[in-house]
Design an enzyme around this catalytic site. Structure first.
Site, PDB file in Angstrom:
ATOM      1  N   SER A 107      12.923 125.312  85.586  1.00  0.00           N
ATOM      2  CA  SER A 107      12.138 124.963  84.403  1.00  0.00           C
ATOM      3  C   SER A 107      12.451 123.551  83.947  1.00  0.00           C
ATOM      4  CB  SER A 107      12.489 125.946  83.293  1.00  0.00           C
ATOM      5  OG  SER A 107      12.093 125.437  82.040  1.00  0.00           O
ATOM      6  N   GLU A 109      12.882 122.783  81.081  1.00  0.00           N
ATOM      7  CA  GLU A 109      13.874 122.920  80.010  1.00  0.00           C
ATOM      8  C   GLU A 109      15.256 122.443  80.466  1.00  0.00           C
ATOM      9  OE1 GLU A 109      13.546 124.373  76.656  1.00  0.00           O
ATOM     10  OE2 GLU A 109      11.518 123.736  77.134  1.00  0.00           O
ATOM     11  N   TYR A 130      18.980 129.460  77.459  1.00  0.00           N
ATOM     12  CA  TYR A 130      17.959 129.727  78.488  1.00  0.00           C
ATOM     13  C   TYR A 130      18.031 128.652  79.567  1.00  0.00           C
ATOM     14  CZ  TYR A 130      13.280 129.634  80.585  1.00  0.00           C
ATOM     15  OH  TYR A 130      12.234 129.593  81.478  1.00  0.00           O
TER      16      TYR A 130
HETATM   17  P1  GDP Z   1       9.113 125.544  75.212  1.00  0.00           P
HETATM   18  O1  GDP Z   1      10.117 125.163  74.160  1.00  0.00           O
HETATM   19  O2  GDP Z   1       8.482 124.353  75.844  1.00  0.00           O
HETATM   20  O3  GDP Z   1       9.656 126.504  76.218  1.00  0.00           O
HETATM   21  O4  GDP Z   1       7.882 126.322  74.535  1.00  0.00           O
HETATM   22  P2  GDP Z   1       7.556 126.791  73.044  1.00  0.00           P
HETATM   23  O5  GDP Z   1       6.110 127.119  73.044  1.00  0.00           O
HETATM   24  O6  GDP Z   1       8.469 127.873  72.598  1.00  0.00           O
HETATM   25  O7  GDP Z   1       7.814 125.506  72.134  1.00  0.00           O
HETATM   26  C1  GDP Z   1       7.167 124.277  72.378  1.00  0.00           C
HETATM   27  C2  GDP Z   1       7.427 123.288  71.244  1.00  0.00           C
HETATM   28  O8  GDP Z   1       6.658 123.672  70.107  1.00  0.00           O
HETATM   29  C3  GDP Z   1       8.874 123.225  70.758  1.00  0.00           C
HETATM   30  O9  GDP Z   1       9.248 121.882  70.642  1.00  0.00           O
HETATM   31  C4  GDP Z   1       8.841 123.880  69.394  1.00  0.00           C
HETATM   32  O10 GDP Z   1       9.795 123.337  68.480  1.00  0.00           O
HETATM   33  C5  GDP Z   1       7.432 123.548  68.933  1.00  0.00           C
HETATM   34  N1  GDP Z   1       6.928 124.476  67.921  1.00  0.00           N
HETATM   35  C6  GDP Z   1       6.433 124.117  66.706  1.00  0.00           C
HETATM   36  N2  GDP Z   1       6.087 125.201  66.002  1.00  0.00           N
HETATM   37  C7  GDP Z   1       6.367 126.289  66.771  1.00  0.00           C
HETATM   38  C8  GDP Z   1       6.218 127.690  66.566  1.00  0.00           C
HETATM   39  O11 GDP Z   1       5.766 128.154  65.528  1.00  0.00           O
HETATM   40  N3  GDP Z   1       6.604 128.507  67.616  1.00  0.00           N
HETATM   41  C9  GDP Z   1       7.110 128.010  68.798  1.00  0.00           C
HETATM   42  N4  GDP Z   1       7.453 128.844  69.784  1.00  0.00           N
HETATM   43  N5  GDP Z   1       7.265 126.671  68.987  1.00  0.00           N
HETATM   44  C10 GDP Z   1       6.905 125.817  67.991  1.00  0.00           C
END
Ligand code: GDP
Length: 302
Positions: A107, A109, A130
């Protein structure tokens, strides 16, 4: 024979068998469809649960009582319980000279806070447990390739979205909300950091890259990315704009969704995959967002 994830095929019988450890997820389900189309027998591991957790693969499931030739087979297994793998092993093992290939789902990440663009040569700086576990799996894969001459690849996949994306991920959270707001089921959407930036590709394009890695002479590691990154805010603009709404009328910032260690900016350099594998994404950002919104409007209506 060849395949992806843990694959096992016999050169003499041409039987192409794939074992997917995470078949119920978005990538597992798209990969299954992709491989079935190519004539593979696909085995998937699913965990026992009191609720059904197979909604992403139900449409391709054929009850083994009705179909002798069902090419997708599911096995109740827990990877942390090695003995539960034995019945699965006896199902998929072929006789003769067996050639096994392994794909590790890495990933972006793993890059965490390393500045973009990130390629195969970029050092990892993980920002979550993770990502730490993904890094461990990455280096195990490299080590087994070097120590035991196994065909083992790491795919370092940047964010890839689809209508099957988990509902807690920000992209899907947004498109689900847009669907519900559009048909009047909800009015507000609570989000955290809107400035985080991610690559944004289509999952179907990405599973093809996994398969392409497994078709090479030599096992290697590849970054898979669209090279087009967008902030959460840009995603909001396209998703709400598509249905004639202004996101600013609906989005409320909630501090609880900010992360203690954020991954600010991921932008993949996938030149190696493009050059060596000949991989190229087909679906662009706007098309992808619209596809997700369309499906979530239908879902909201149901
Ligand atoms: P990942 O972090 O790329 O694995 O995927 P996510 O969808 O969980 O998060 C992507 C980005 O969106 C991160 O930088 C979060 O901080 C931002 N983000 C902003 N608001 C939200 C929210 O309400 N839910 C999630 N999951 N992410 C958020």
């Amino acid at each position: 024979g060849s395949g992806s994830h843990t694959a096992n095929g016999s050169a003499t019988s041409e039987r192409k068998v794939t074992l997917i450890t995470s078949i119920t997820g978005p990538d597992g389900s798209y990969l299954t469809e992709f491989l079935l189309n190519k004539g593979y027998e696909v085995h998937g591991l699913i965990r026992r649960s009191s609720n059904f957790n197979t909604q992403r693969i139900n449409h391709i499931y054929i009850d083994p009582h009705n179909a002798h030739k069902a090419l997708m087979k599911l096995h109740y297994t827990d990877l942390t319980d090695a003995s539960s793998l034995n019945p699965t092993r006896s199902h998929i093992t072929t006789t003769g000279r067996t050639h096994i290939k392994y794909y590790q789902a890495g990933s972006s990440e793993m890059f965490g806070s390393t500045p973009p663009p990130q390629s195969e040569d970029t050092p990892f700086h993980l920002r979550s447990p993770y990502a730490a576990s993904k890094c461990v799996a990455h280096w195990y894969t490299v080590n087994y390739r070097e120590a035991y001459v196994m065909f083992a690849c790491n795919g370092i996949l940047f964010n890839h979205e689809s209508p099957r994306r988990g509902e807690n991920c920000v992209t899907r959270k947004i498109t689900r909300a847009v669907g519900r707001i559009k048909i009047g089921l909800q009015n507000k959407l609570f989000l955290g950091n809107l400035q985080a930036s991610r690559n944004c590709g289509f999952a179907v394009d990405y599973v093809e890259a996994m398969w392409m890695m497994m078709q090479q002479e030599k096992a290697d590691d590849y970054v898979v990315a669209t090279e087009e990154s967008h902030t959460v805010e840009e995603f909001l603009e396209v998703a709400f704009g598509y249905v004639g709404l202004n996101w600013k009328d609906h989005v409320v910032i909630d501090k609880r969704y900010f992360r203690p260690a954020e991954v600010d900016n991921l932008k993949g350099d996938s030149n190696k995959a493009r050059k060596v594998l000949g991989w190229k994404p087909r679906v662009g950002f706007e098309q992808l967002v619209k596809m997700m919104v369309d499906e979530d409007i239908e879902l909201a209506k149901r």
